[in-house]
Motif scaffolding. Structure first.
Motif, PDB file in Angstrom:
ATOM      1  N   THR A  73       0.839  -1.197   0.000  1.00  0.00           N
ATOM      2  CA  THR A  73       0.000   0.000   0.000  1.00  0.00           C
ATOM      3  C   THR A  73       0.875   1.248   0.000  1.00  0.00           C
ATOM      4  N   VAL A  74       0.490   2.220  -0.804  1.00  0.00           N
ATOM      5  CA  VAL A  74       1.163   3.504  -0.819  1.00  0.00           C
ATOM      6  C   VAL A  74       0.213   4.542  -0.232  1.00  0.00           C
ATOM      7  N   THR A  75       0.777   5.419   0.601  1.00  0.00           N
ATOM      8  CA  THR A  75       0.025   6.541   1.158  1.00  0.00           C
ATOM      9  C   THR A  75       0.824   7.793   0.829  1.00  0.00           C
ATOM     10  N   ALA A  76       0.172   8.731   0.141  1.00  0.00           N
ATOM     11  CA  ALA A  76       0.832   9.978  -0.236  1.00  0.00           C
ATOM     12  C   ALA A  76       0.076  11.137   0.400  1.00  0.00           C
ATOM     13  N   SER A  77       0.840  12.084   0.942  1.00  0.00           N
ATOM     14  CA  SER A  77       0.240  13.238   1.624  1.00  0.00           C
ATOM     15  C   SER A  77       0.816  14.523   1.062  1.00  0.00           C
ATOM     16  N   SER A  78      -0.065  15.502   0.872  1.00  0.00           N
ATOM     17  CA  SER A  78       0.418  16.823   0.478  1.00  0.00           C
ATOM     18  C   SER A  78       1.197  17.396   1.663  1.00  0.00           C
ATOM     19  N   LYS A  79       2.064  18.330   1.378  1.00  0.00           N
ATOM     20  CA  LYS A  79       2.916  18.885   2.438  1.00  0.00           C
ATOM     21  C   LYS A  79       2.114  19.529   3.551  1.00  0.00           C
ATOM     22  N   ASP A  80       0.973  20.122   3.212  1.00  0.00           N
ATOM     23  CA  ASP A  80       0.156  20.759   4.246  1.00  0.00           C
ATOM     24  C   ASP A  80      -0.841  19.784   4.882  1.00  0.00           C
ATOM     25  N   GLY A  81      -0.855  18.542   4.400  1.00  0.00           N
ATOM     26  CA  GLY A  81      -1.720  17.518   4.976  1.00  0.00           C
ATOM     27  C   GLY A  81      -3.172  17.592   4.542  1.00  0.00           C
ATOM     28  N   SER A  82      -3.494  18.494   3.619  1.00  0.00           N
ATOM     29  CA  SER A  82      -4.887  18.649   3.198  1.00  0.00           C
ATOM     30  C   SER A  82      -5.374  17.529   2.282  1.00  0.00           C
ATOM     31  N   THR A  83      -4.443  16.821   1.632  1.00  0.00           N
ATOM     32  CA  THR A  83      -4.813  15.711   0.747  1.00  0.00           C
ATOM     33  C   THR A  83      -3.991  14.487   1.096  1.00  0.00           C
ATOM     34  N   VAL A  84      -4.680  13.395   1.372  1.00  0.00           N
ATOM     35  CA  VAL A  84      -4.019  12.114   1.641  1.00  0.00           C
ATOM     36  C   VAL A  84      -4.640  11.076   0.711  1.00  0.00           C
ATOM     37  N   ILE A  85      -3.788  10.442  -0.098  1.00  0.00           N
ATOM     38  CA  ILE A  85      -4.239   9.436  -1.061  1.00  0.00           C
ATOM     39  C   ILE A  85      -3.662   8.092  -0.639  1.00  0.00           C
ATOM     40  N   LYS A  86      -4.521   7.062  -0.624  1.00  0.00           N
ATOM     41  CA  LYS A  86      -4.075   5.720  -0.233  1.00  0.00           C
ATOM     42  C   LYS A  86      -4.547   4.717  -1.283  1.00  0.00           C
ATOM     43  N   LEU A  87      -3.581   3.921  -1.786  1.00  0.00           N
ATOM     44  CA  LEU A  87      -3.860   2.918  -2.812  1.00  0.00           C
ATOM     45  C   LEU A  87      -3.173   1.609  -2.460  1.00  0.00           C
ATOM     46  N   THR A  88      -3.846   0.501  -2.762  1.00  0.00           N
ATOM     47  CA  THR A  88      -3.314  -0.825  -2.448  1.00  0.00           C
ATOM     48  C   THR A  88      -3.248  -1.670  -3.709  1.00  0.00           C
ATOM     49  N   ASN A  89      -2.172  -2.413  -3.822  1.00  0.00           N
ATOM     50  CA  ASN A  89      -1.963  -3.299  -4.963  1.00  0.00           C
ATOM     51  C   ASN A  89      -3.183  -4.199  -5.204  1.00  0.00           C
ATOM     52  N   GLY A  90      -3.690  -4.195  -6.432  1.00  0.00           N
ATOM     53  CA  GLY A  90      -4.771  -5.086  -6.819  1.00  0.00           C
ATOM     54  C   GLY A  90      -6.151  -4.692  -6.328  1.00  0.00           C
ATOM     55  N   SER A  91      -6.272  -3.591  -5.592  1.00  0.00           N
ATOM     56  CA  SER A  91      -7.571  -3.174  -5.059  1.00  0.00           C
ATOM     57  C   SER A  91      -8.191  -2.093  -5.941  1.00  0.00           C
ATOM     58  N   ASN A  92      -9.463  -2.239  -6.233  1.00  0.00           N
ATOM     59  CA  ASN A  92     -10.181  -1.217  -6.998  1.00  0.00           C
ATOM     60  C   ASN A  92     -10.697  -0.095  -6.111  1.00  0.00           C
ATOM     61  N   ASP A  93     -10.333  -0.108  -4.838  1.00  0.00           N
ATOM     62  CA  ASP A  93     -10.721   0.957  -3.916  1.00  0.00           C
ATOM     63  C   ASP A  93      -9.540   1.903  -3.724  1.00  0.00           C
ATOM     64  N   GLY A  94      -9.782   3.178  -3.985  1.00  0.00           N
ATOM     65  CA  GLY A  94      -8.791   4.210  -3.724  1.00  0.00           C
ATOM     66  C   GLY A  94      -9.373   5.147  -2.687  1.00  0.00           C
ATOM     67  N   TYR A  95      -8.535   5.716  -1.846  1.00  0.00           N
ATOM     68  CA  TYR A  95      -9.015   6.596  -0.781  1.00  0.00           C
ATOM     69  C   TYR A  95      -8.357   7.966  -0.907  1.00  0.00           C
ATOM     70  N   VAL A  96      -9.194   8.989  -0.823  1.00  0.00           N
ATOM     71  CA  VAL A  96      -8.712  10.361  -0.760  1.00  0.00           C
ATOM     72  C   VAL A  96      -9.334  10.966   0.487  1.00  0.00           C
ATOM     73  N   ASN A  97      -8.476  11.336   1.430  1.00  0.00           N
ATOM     74  CA  ASN A  97      -8.935  11.876   2.723  1.00  0.00           C
ATOM     75  C   ASN A  97      -9.965  10.948   3.368  1.00  0.00           C
ATOM     76  N   ASN A  98      -9.665   9.657   3.336  1.00  0.00           N
ATOM     77  CA  ASN A  98     -10.486   8.591   3.928  1.00  0.00           C
ATOM     78  C   ASN A  98     -11.844   8.395   3.262  1.00  0.00           C
ATOM     79  N   ILE A  99     -12.056   9.003   2.102  1.00  0.00           N
ATOM     80  CA  ILE A  99     -13.278   8.769   1.334  1.00  0.00           C
ATOM     81  C   ILE A  99     -12.948   7.757   0.245  1.00  0.00           C
TER      82      ILE A  99
END
Length: 148
Positions: A73-99
């Motif tokens: 799983t990769v989690t990427a965050s903007s420097k100010d923390g306003s955007t957090v993106i989380k993606l997992t290998n093989g998963s069709n679910d992507g998360y942006v700010n826990n949505i």
């Protein structure tokens, strides 16, 4: 024997059709961010989604990246923390700010490189994405906040 061979290939086809992670180097688009040509390995998946290596795109967008090798799983965050993106290998679910969002193409490890959906990542930070199919070029315009 012939029947078993036909059944084997039929099962192989069905498995490949429903795996959700079928990639091929069928097209290599040129990617531009704010009119600057970006030099990284991008490709268009069979499903028509532009895929790029996660480290390069998140670095280009000025995001901090954490890789969880155990979960793939990769989690990427903007420097100010306003955007957090989380993606997992093989998963069709992507998360942006826990949505949770349904991805058109799941991220995948291909030859040791973790590829992610370029449009999903770009639009998650507010960028505009334009794909010009005849020229195989993708033009991304970053929002003003991302340029500063």
């Amino acid at each position: 024997m012939k029947r078993n061979l036909v059944i084997f290939f039929l099962m192989l086809f069905i498995t490949a059709s429903f795996s959700g992670v079928i990639y091929a180097d069928i097209a290599q688009p040129t990617v531009y961010i704010d009119n600057e040509k970006i030099d990284f390995e991008a490709f268009i998946s069979y499903g028509g989604t532009a895929m790029v290596p996660f480290r390069e795109i998140f670095a280009r967008y000025g995001m901090e990246v954490k890789w969880d090798n155990a979960q793939k799983t990769v989690t990427a965050s903007s420097k100010d923390g306003s955007t957090v993106i989380k993606l997992t290998n093989g998963s069709n679910d992507g998360y942006v700010n826990n949505i949770k969002y349904n991805l058109t193409q799941s991220p995948a490890l291909v030859n040791g490189v973790f590829y992610v959906n370029l449009r999903f990542i770009s639009e998650s930070i507010g960028a505009k994405v334009n794909y010009d199919k005849p020229s195989l070029s993708i033009h991304i315009t970053l929002p003003k906040a991302a340029k500063e």
